[in-house]
Design a protein around this motif. Sequence first.
Motif, short mmCIF file in Angstrom:
data_model
loop_
_atom_site.label_atom_id
_atom_site.label_comp_id
_atom_site.label_asym_id
_atom_site.label_seq_id
_atom_site.Cartn_x
_atom_site.Cartn_y
_atom_site.Cartn_z
N ALA A 167 0.84 -1.20 0.00
CA ALA A 167 0.00 0.00 0.00
C ALA A 167 0.88 1.25 0.00
CB ALA A 167 -0.94 -0.01 1.21
N GLU A 168 1.96 1.21 0.76
CA GLU A 168 2.87 2.36 0.80
C GLU A 168 3.57 2.55 -0.54
OE1 GLU A 168 6.08 4.34 3.84
OE2 GLU A 168 5.84 2.16 3.89
N ASP A 169 3.97 1.45 -1.18
CA ASP A 169 4.59 1.54 -2.51
C ASP A 169 3.63 2.18 -3.51
OD1 ASP A 169 6.88 0.33 -1.56
OD2 ASP A 169 6.45 -1.63 -2.46
N VAL A 170 2.37 1.75 -3.47
CA VAL A 170 1.37 2.30 -4.39
C VAL A 170 1.15 3.78 -4.09
CG1 VAL A 170 -1.08 2.20 -5.06
CG2 VAL A 170 0.25 0.09 -4.85
N MET A 171 1.12 4.13 -2.80
CA MET A 171 0.94 5.53 -2.42
C MET A 171 2.08 6.38 -2.95
SD MET A 171 1.11 7.41 1.28
CE MET A 171 2.89 7.19 1.28
N ILE A 172 3.30 5.90 -2.84
CA ILE A 172 4.46 6.67 -3.32
C ILE A 172 4.39 6.84 -4.84
CG2 ILE A 172 6.97 6.58 -3.61
CD1 ILE A 172 7.01 5.34 -0.72
N THR A 173 4.02 5.76 -5.54
CA THR A 173 3.84 5.86 -6.99
C THR A 173 2.76 6.88 -7.33
OG1 THR A 173 4.50 3.55 -7.26
CG2 THR A 173 3.28 4.54 -9.08
N ALA A 174 1.67 6.86 -6.57
CA ALA A 174 0.58 7.81 -6.80
C ALA A 174 1.04 9.24 -6.52
CB ALA A 174 -0.63 7.44 -5.96
N PHE A 175 1.85 9.44 -5.49
CA PHE A 175 2.35 10.79 -5.22
C PHE A 175 3.24 11.27 -6.37
CE2 PHE A 175 1.01 11.01 -0.73
CZ PHE A 175 0.58 12.33 -0.71
N ASN B 169 -7.36 5.62 -8.01
CA ASN B 169 -7.09 5.13 -9.37
C ASN B 169 -5.80 4.32 -9.44
OD1 ASN B 169 -9.45 6.17 -10.49
ND2 ASN B 169 -8.49 8.12 -10.98
N GLU B 170 -4.80 4.74 -8.70
CA GLU B 170 -3.53 4.01 -8.69
C GLU B 170 -3.70 2.64 -8.02
OE1 GLU B 170 0.27 3.26 -9.84
OE2 GLU B 170 -1.00 4.96 -10.42
N CYS B 171 -4.50 2.58 -6.97
CA CYS B 171 -4.78 1.29 -6.31
C CYS B 171 -5.50 0.35 -7.27
CB CYS B 171 -5.63 1.50 -5.05
SG CYS B 171 -4.74 2.27 -3.70
N ILE B 172 -6.48 0.88 -7.97
CA ILE B 172 -7.22 0.07 -8.94
C ILE B 172 -6.28 -0.43 -10.03
CG2 ILE B 172 -9.01 0.15 -10.73
CD1 ILE B 172 -10.53 2.11 -8.85
N SER B 173 -5.42 0.45 -10.53
CA SER B 173 -4.46 0.05 -11.56
C SER B 173 -3.52 -1.03 -11.05
CB SER B 173 -3.63 1.25 -12.02
OG SER B 173 -4.43 2.19 -12.66
#
Length: 186
Positions: A50-58, A84-88
């Motif tokens: 979840a943190e990796d996805v959050m960083i990518t989203a940021f 949207n990044e989580c869904i992707s």
Amino acid sequence: MKIISLHQEETKIIKLAVENNRQAQQQIYGKYSSKMLSVCRQYIKDIQLAEDVMITAFMKVFTNLKNFEHKGSFEGWIRRIMVNECISYLRVQKKVKFAEDEFFVEESFNEIDSQFTVEQIQYLIDALPDGYKMVFNLYAIEGYKHNEIAKMLGINEGTSKSQLSHARKMLQTQITILKKQDNGTE
């Protein structure tokens, strides 16, 4: 007067961040990262992922910051990117499957008793199959309508409704079991 100055301050920080000012970007990240991690955590069970996805989203937030039109909430704009990044991410991982089930029952869903901790509620949501969980989060937590969810996920509106119905049913069953365990009747 205070609201205007806060809005002007946020606008100024966004403008600096658009110009690649690292301190401004750090301020934005510092202000919103904990909230956005909890958003990502709603969709992705593993906290590190979840943190990796959050960083990518940021990274997408900062890349697309010039496109923010200052209409509506800045936090809401960031949140939408996170979702949207989580869904992707989940699509790429092929973790989500939606049964084309047009059958659903519109039922009332009582508020979850306050006797449960946030951790218990999160555990119950995490136990849902990924498709149910995603639709439940988008509808019940993010506030999207079924037609919006269908468009976001590339499914029929009826499928979105049935996924939500099944998710609610599973949650109600698990809540009933938890209540019985807490009361010592099971």
